[in-house]
Scaffold this active site. Structure first.
Site, PDB file in Angstrom:
ATOM      1  N   SER A 182      86.213 113.917 -27.616  1.00 19.42           N
ATOM      2  CA  SER A 182      85.136 112.929 -27.574  1.00 19.42           C
ATOM      3  C   SER A 182      85.461 111.836 -26.577  1.00 19.42           C
ATOM      4  O   SER A 182      86.648 111.578 -26.268  1.00 19.42           O
ATOM      5  CB  SER A 182      84.955 112.302 -28.963  1.00 19.42           C
ATOM      6  OG  SER A 182      84.140 111.144 -28.922  1.00 19.42           O
ATOM      7  N   TYR A 195      88.486 108.611 -36.712  1.00 15.34           N
ATOM      8  CA  TYR A 195      87.867 109.686 -35.915  1.00 15.34           C
ATOM      9  C   TYR A 195      88.373 109.647 -34.477  1.00 15.34           C
ATOM     10  O   TYR A 195      88.789 110.670 -33.927  1.00 15.34           O
ATOM     11  CB  TYR A 195      86.351 109.522 -35.943  1.00 15.34           C
ATOM     12  CG  TYR A 195      85.583 110.427 -35.007  1.00 15.34           C
ATOM     13  CD1 TYR A 195      85.296 111.747 -35.360  1.00 15.34           C
ATOM     14  CD2 TYR A 195      85.134 109.955 -33.777  1.00 15.34           C
ATOM     15  CE1 TYR A 195      84.584 112.570 -34.504  1.00 15.34           C
ATOM     16  CE2 TYR A 195      84.422 110.767 -32.919  1.00 15.34           C
ATOM     17  CZ  TYR A 195      84.154 112.075 -33.285  1.00 15.34           C
ATOM     18  OH  TYR A 195      83.448 112.893 -32.425  1.00 15.34           O
TER      19      TYR A 195
END
Length: 290
Positions: A182, A195
């Site tokens: 990401s 995350y």
């Protein structure tokens, strides 16, 4: 921000979901799976791919793109059965086989089972796409419980170790592994600390595994999407945040899964034969370290 400015930034209706990961069928608007006019050219003809989180979002778009390029697909997902069945129909409409495997990738035994069922039913495994994950919004670090921290790491990064470990027993020279990381791995995110940390770990895992597999001719690369409209978003963020999701990037909008899937096709195919240990960045124009 004035009301006029807020209206200009708004892209989506305010919405939330009670389950994480979320359900694509409940999103408004629905994510875009395949770009209009996309025609496959046999880049993955008769290959077999296993995609975790392939029931919806980026995983669904990758599954359908792979099918359009000639691959049979095994989809691993948690419990979103309706989404998974819809994806299966999309894959089969392209004339390819689709195997559905429901289970929790936190569990190494399930990961082993998913690999074994894929090779049993579809006869081989050429492409492993480690894509599934979870994320949870938190105002501050103190709000992240030990249970949430462990679940995020077990789902997002432990599972990649498990899947790759058992997949490699069946993979040969020319096969590929693709990991979804990401933009948060490079920029961080104040509300997604756990995350983002797993996504940084995925970048390092990708580079390390790529180095270890060069002699075996198995390539390992990754994709680091920016803000993409998937079930993750209404399942993770407050409704008001969802309204302007993606407007902060240079392109001033969220991306769609069909704008990310071509990266996976490229990395799974021979077009990327001289690449390993690399990360692609479909992120709406944000400049980040590679």
């Amino acid at each position: 921000m004035s009301k006029a400015e807020e209206k200009e930034k708004q892209q989506f209706p305010a919405q939330t979901q009670d389950v994480n990961p979320g359900n694509e069928a409940e999103m408004s608007p629905r994510p875009e799976v395949i770009a209009a006019g996309y025609k496959g050219s046999g880049k993955l003809k008769d290959k077999v791919a296993l995609i975790t989180g392939g029931d919806s979002g980026i995983g669904r778009a990758v599954a359908v793109a792979f099918a359009k390029e000639g691959a049979d697909v095994s989809i691993v997902y948690l419990e979103q059965h309706d989404d998974a069945k819809e994806t299966k129909t999309m894959v089969e409409n392209e004339g390819r086989k689709c195997l559905l495997l429901a289970g929790d990738i936190q569990d190494e035994e399930f990961c082993k089972h998913a690999i074994e069922q894929t090779t049993k039913e579809l006869k081989k495994l050429n492409v492993l796409v480690n894509n599934a994950g979870v994320q949870y919004f938190a105002e501050k670090l103190e709000d992240i419980t030990a249970a949430q921290l462990e679940k995020t790491f077990r789902t997002n990064i432990f599972s990649m170790f498990y899947m790759a470990k058992h997949a490699l027993k069946h993979m040969q020279k020319g096969d590929t592994i693709i990991n979804t990381t990401s933009v948060t791995a490079y920029k961080g995110n104040p509300h997604l600390i756990d995350y983002s940390s797993t996504k940084g770990a995925i970048v390092t895992f990708t580079r390390s595994l790529a180095s270890s597999l060069c002699d075996r001719g198995i390539r390992v690369n990754g994709v680091a999407p920016g803000p993409i409209w998937t079930p993750f978003i209404p399942a993770s963020f407050p409704a008001e945040y969802v309204k302007t999701f993606g407007s902060q990037v240079p392109f001033k909008r969220a991306g769609q899964p069909n704008e990310v899937a071509p990266c996976f096709v490229f990395l799974a195919s021979n077009d990327s034969s001289y690449m390993s240990g690399q990360i692609m960045h479909p992120n709406g124009g944000e400049i980040v370290g590679s």
